[in-house]
Design an enzyme around this catalytic site. Structure first.
Site, short mmCIF file in Angstrom:
data_model
loop_
_atom_site.label_atom_id
_atom_site.label_comp_id
_atom_site.label_asym_id
_atom_site.label_seq_id
_atom_site.Cartn_x
_atom_site.Cartn_y
_atom_site.Cartn_z
N GLY A 207 0.83 -1.21 0.00
CA GLY A 207 0.00 0.00 0.00
C GLY A 207 0.86 1.26 0.00
N TYR B 107 -4.40 -18.79 -3.48
CA TYR B 107 -5.10 -17.52 -3.27
C TYR B 107 -6.57 -17.79 -2.96
CZ TYR B 107 -7.36 -13.09 -4.38
OH TYR B 107 -8.14 -11.95 -4.34
#
Ligand code: UDP
Length: 341
Positions: free
Chosen positions: A36, A140
């Protein structure tokens, strides 16, 4: 509501946090800044940023006074999860377990979780109804499905209200042009096509022999602002406040092939975008397309924006932020690499 947005310095997280904050919610962001950007969190009005790792740091301070958690922190790349499954189970599954235990201690009872269409694996039916049996093909998808199971069990045992939002393919940038996609390395189709358009370079197509109309994968793209709105609706959802778990699909319900995405990008950008055909990428199902019947009924959610609108907004972001969020927005624990774009 006082809301903790985990992963709120990321692409979908920051745009969701901004949507919540501009509609009157009080937002705190928790992010480890590994992928981020500080600058993205800073663009969320009134939001405090807590830099913390879900797997290691004490979470009680971030949860103090919080009424609901919107949990987007996690790893989200299918090919990476094929290469490094342990990373996915650790960050996505164990990280969330730690968050749930901390929520239990703090008395926070509402959670909206960022799940994925990868839980379906190779779907037996397309469009995929929310009732379809989840059979993930990759770490995932499996790491996110394991979280859904934990949410169901915690909801029953500890009275949580837990909603899992199974995202299909997010694309586009925020309406105000302040927030957009900036990953390193960038693996997603839309930003890669636009970067190729900007540089005059060809874009790879991974697989042209799929059983789809033009041989390339079909995906359901949803504008990131539509996704953000769905989180707002989920937070305000009527229904049992406790002991409730449900999973909803979030897509547009329209499928577009990789070639169609590239053709739309040529129209939007006015650039001739060349392609290089390459072999299939590991873990990619041929077609993923959402039926959002449950999301429509329970949340009143419908995606409004077209693929051309997504690509146009992503192109505006790309041209106004050629270096993404730029140097210095990532933490020292991030990759620390020089910007390529
Ligand atoms: N893809 C492609 N070229 C690229 C990036 C992606 O052909 O440079 C394809 C990829 O193989 C998949 C689709 O585009 O079929 C969407 O991939 P993306 O990584 O954007 O999202 P995913 O579906 O993996 O979440």
């Amino acid at each position: 509501m006082r809301v903790l947005v985990t992963g709120g310095a990321g692409y979908i997280g920051s745009i969701t946090a901004r949507a919540l904050a501009t509609r009157g919610h009080q937002v705190r962001i928790l992010d480890d800044l590994s992928t981020g950007h500080r600058a993205a969190a800073a663009a969320v009005p009134g939001a405090e940023l807590v830099v913390a790792d879900l797997c290691r740091d004490p979470l009680a301070p971030a949860l103090a006074g919080i009424e609901a958690v919107v949990h987007l922190a996690g790893r989200a790349l299918v090919p990476e999860s094929v290469r490094e499954p342990g990373l996915y189970y650790r960050v996505n599954t164990l990280g969330t377990l730690r968050l749930l235990e901390a929520m239990r201690r703090a008395g926070t009872r509402r959670i909206v979780f960022s799940s994925t269409c990868a839980v379906y694996g190779l779907p037996g039916e397309v469009p995929i109804p929310e009732e379809a049996p989840p059979r993930p093909l990759t770490a995932y998808g499996a790491s996110k499905l394991a979280v859904e199971h934990m949410l169901r069990d915690f909801a029953t045992a500890h009275g949580l209200q837990a909603l899992a939002l199974r995202y299909f393919n997010a694309a586009g940038a925020s309406d105000d042009g302040l927030l957009g996609e900036d990953h390193e390395p960038e693996t997603h189709l839309v930003p890669r096509v636009l970067a190729a358009a900007a540089r005059g370079e060809p874009v790879p197509i991974y697989g042209t022999d799929y059983p789809t109309p033009d041989g390339t994968c079909v995906r359901d793209f949803i504008h990131v602002e539509d996704l953000a709105l769905a989180h707002l609706l989920a937070l305000q959802a009527p229904g049992p406040a406790e002991g409730f778990f449900a999973a909803y699909n979030l897509g547009s319900g329209r499928g577009h092939s990789v070639r169609e995405v590239i053709a739309t990008a040529r129209e939007v950008t006015g650039r001739p975008i060349a392609v290089v055909e390459q072999p299939r990428r590991a873990g990619d199902p041929p077609a993923l397309l959402a039926s959002c019947a449950r999301a429509r009924e329970a949340l009143g959610f419908t995606a409004r924006r077209s693929l051309a609108e997504m690509i146009a907004s992503a192109w505006r972001w790309h041209t106004s932020h050629p270096a993404g969020y730029g140097e210095g927005s990532r933490a020292a624990c991030g990759s620390g690499r020089a910007r390529k774009r």
